[in-house]
Design an enzyme around this catalytic site. Sequence first.
Site, PDB file in Angstrom:
ATOM      1  N   GLU A 332      51.837  36.404  39.711  1.00 47.20           N
ATOM      2  CA  GLU A 332      50.624  36.162  38.939  1.00 47.20           C
ATOM      3  C   GLU A 332      49.411  36.759  39.657  1.00 47.20           C
ATOM      4  O   GLU A 332      49.183  36.483  40.832  1.00 47.20           O
ATOM      5  CB  GLU A 332      50.385  34.660  38.767  1.00 47.20           C
ATOM      6  CG  GLU A 332      51.474  33.924  38.015  1.00 47.20           C
ATOM      7  CD  GLU A 332      51.239  32.419  37.953  1.00 47.20           C
ATOM      8  OE1 GLU A 332      51.559  31.824  36.922  1.00 47.20           O
ATOM      9  OE2 GLU A 332      50.744  31.834  38.948  1.00 47.20           O
ATOM     10  N   CYS A 333      48.651  37.567  38.956  1.00 42.19           N
ATOM     11  CA  CYS A 333      47.342  38.055  39.387  1.00 42.19           C
ATOM     12  C   CYS A 333      47.383  38.694  40.783  1.00 42.19           C
ATOM     13  O   CYS A 333      47.777  39.836  40.925  1.00 42.19           O
ATOM     14  CB  CYS A 333      46.309  36.935  39.311  1.00 42.19           C
ATOM     15  SG  CYS A 333      44.604  37.530  39.251  1.00 42.19           S
ATOM     16  N   GLY A 334      46.991  37.977  41.840  1.00 42.16           N
ATOM     17  CA  GLY A 334      47.010  38.558  43.176  1.00 42.16           C
ATOM     18  C   GLY A 334      48.386  39.037  43.575  1.00 42.16           C
ATOM     19  O   GLY A 334      48.538  40.085  44.217  1.00 42.16           O
ATOM     20  N   GLY A 434      51.892  40.088  36.200  1.00 44.94           N
ATOM     21  CA  GLY A 434      50.691  40.386  35.432  1.00 44.94           C
ATOM     22  C   GLY A 434      49.546  39.494  35.862  1.00 44.94           C
ATOM     23  O   GLY A 434      49.644  38.737  36.829  1.00 44.94           O
TER      24      GLY A 434
END
Length: 460
Positions: A332-334, A434
Amino acid sequence: MKNSIPRIILAGLSGGTGKTIVSLALARSFSRAGKRVAPFKKGPDYIDAQWLGLAAGNPCSNLDPFFHSAETIRSLFFHRSRGADLSVIEGNRGLFDGMDEHGSCSTSELARMLDAPVLLAIDCTKMTRTTAAIIKGCAEFEPGLNLAGVILNRTAGERHRSVLRKSIETHTGVPVLGMLPKIASNPIPERHMGLMSDQEYDGSSHLDALADMAEEWLDMDGILAAAAAAPDFGPAPAPIFPGEPAEKKVRIGYVHDAALWFYYPENLEALEHAGAELVRLSLLSGDPWPEIDGLYLGGGFPEVFASEIAANRAVLDHLKALSASGLPIYAECGGFMVLCDALEIHGGSYAMAGVFPVSTSFCPRPQGLGYTEAETVRENPFFEFGSRIRGHEFHYSLCVSDGAPVVPTALAMHRGKGSAIGFDGFLKDNTLAGYNHIHALAVPGWSQRFVAAAARFKNS
C-alpha cells in the site's frame, strides 16, 4: 447487562482548532495519573493515531463510518475499551462536517453511534461573545448530540478569558471545561503529511509538556465527570473477529521501520486470526530476512529515507526476487513506491526494487487525498473478483512511466485517483501494489485470502 464505559469525543469547529493537541494532552495526563486510557481516532489516519497510542500507552484504533457499519464501530469500540478507565476519541475536521449536506460519516454521527458526550475545542482568536453564539448553535443543530462541554483555545489573556466565560455562562448551558493560552508553535514538529512520526525521534517530552499544560489550564475533574456521565453502552456487541483463531500455518512478513509503518492494528490482527505468524522486517537494516510465505508492505515515508533504502541493495534485490518467485506480496502506498523502479524527490532519483516498470515522483502538493471506492476487475490473490472495496488514499507522489509496457491493474477506481488514470493495484505474478489503503474490518475476506495465498506458495 449494564456496560458502563466512560467516554468522551474531542471535536472541533474545523481542522486546526487544537483538538489533536487537547486529545494528546488529555490522554497523556490521565495515563500518567494511573488511569488506563483507550485511545481512538475518527477517520482514516495513521499519524495522529500513532501519537494518541503513544500518549495513552495503549494502541489506538480508528473508527470510521465510511468504512464500517454502526455494528462494527460499536463492536470495535466496545472490545478495545474493555478494562479501560476512560476512552478518548479524537474527531476529525469540523464536528458536523461529513460527506454530504446531511453530515454523513461526520464526527457528530460517530458520537450518536457511540452515544458519547462531545467536548468541543474552539479557536477563540479575536473572538469573545460570538463564541457563545457558535456554541449555542452547535448544541442545538442536531438532535441527539450531547455537547458536554467546551475547551477554549488560543485565548489572549485573563480579560479575554473572563469575557469568554461570562458570555458562554450567560447565553448557553454548556460548561466551560478549560481555556488554553496561545502557544508559539505546535509542540510536535510537522511536515507534509501532518505531525512528524514518533518513529524518527522520542516525543515523550513533548507529550509530557502537553499534559502539564492540560493540568494547569483544563478542568480535568470536570472532563472526567463528563466522560463518566456517558449513558450505559448496552449489551456487549459481537466480537471483532468471530470464531476461534485459525491454527498458525504460514509466516507473513511485514516491514515496520521508520520508512514504512502505516498499519491499522486490526489488519495485522486479522492476518493472525486467519492463521498467520507475523514476522517484523526492515528496509533500513542490513540484517537478512528470514524465510517467509507472504509479505505485507504498508505505507509510510519512503521519500524521507529514499537514499538509505536505495543504498540497501541487498534487501531491494531480495524483494524483487521474492516477487518473481510468486511470493504473495500486498503493498500500500509507500510500499508500492518501494516496489517501483525509482523514487524521485527534490531533483534526485533513487533506485528502488524494480518489480514494476514505473517510477514515483514526489510533488509539493497532495496527488490523492480522501476516501476511495474500487471494484476488483482482475483475478488476484487478495480480493474477490467483482468485489467493491472501500479505502482511502493520501499521497504526495505521482506514478510516472517512461513508456514501458503497461502493467495490468486489478482495481477500477469509482472514487479516488489511484496510481493510474482511474485504476490502481498493479498486478505482477502474485504481487499487488497501489496507493489504496484498506482497513481489514471493511474488507471481509482479505486476510483469509492473503493467508490462503501464502499457504499455496508454501506448499508449492
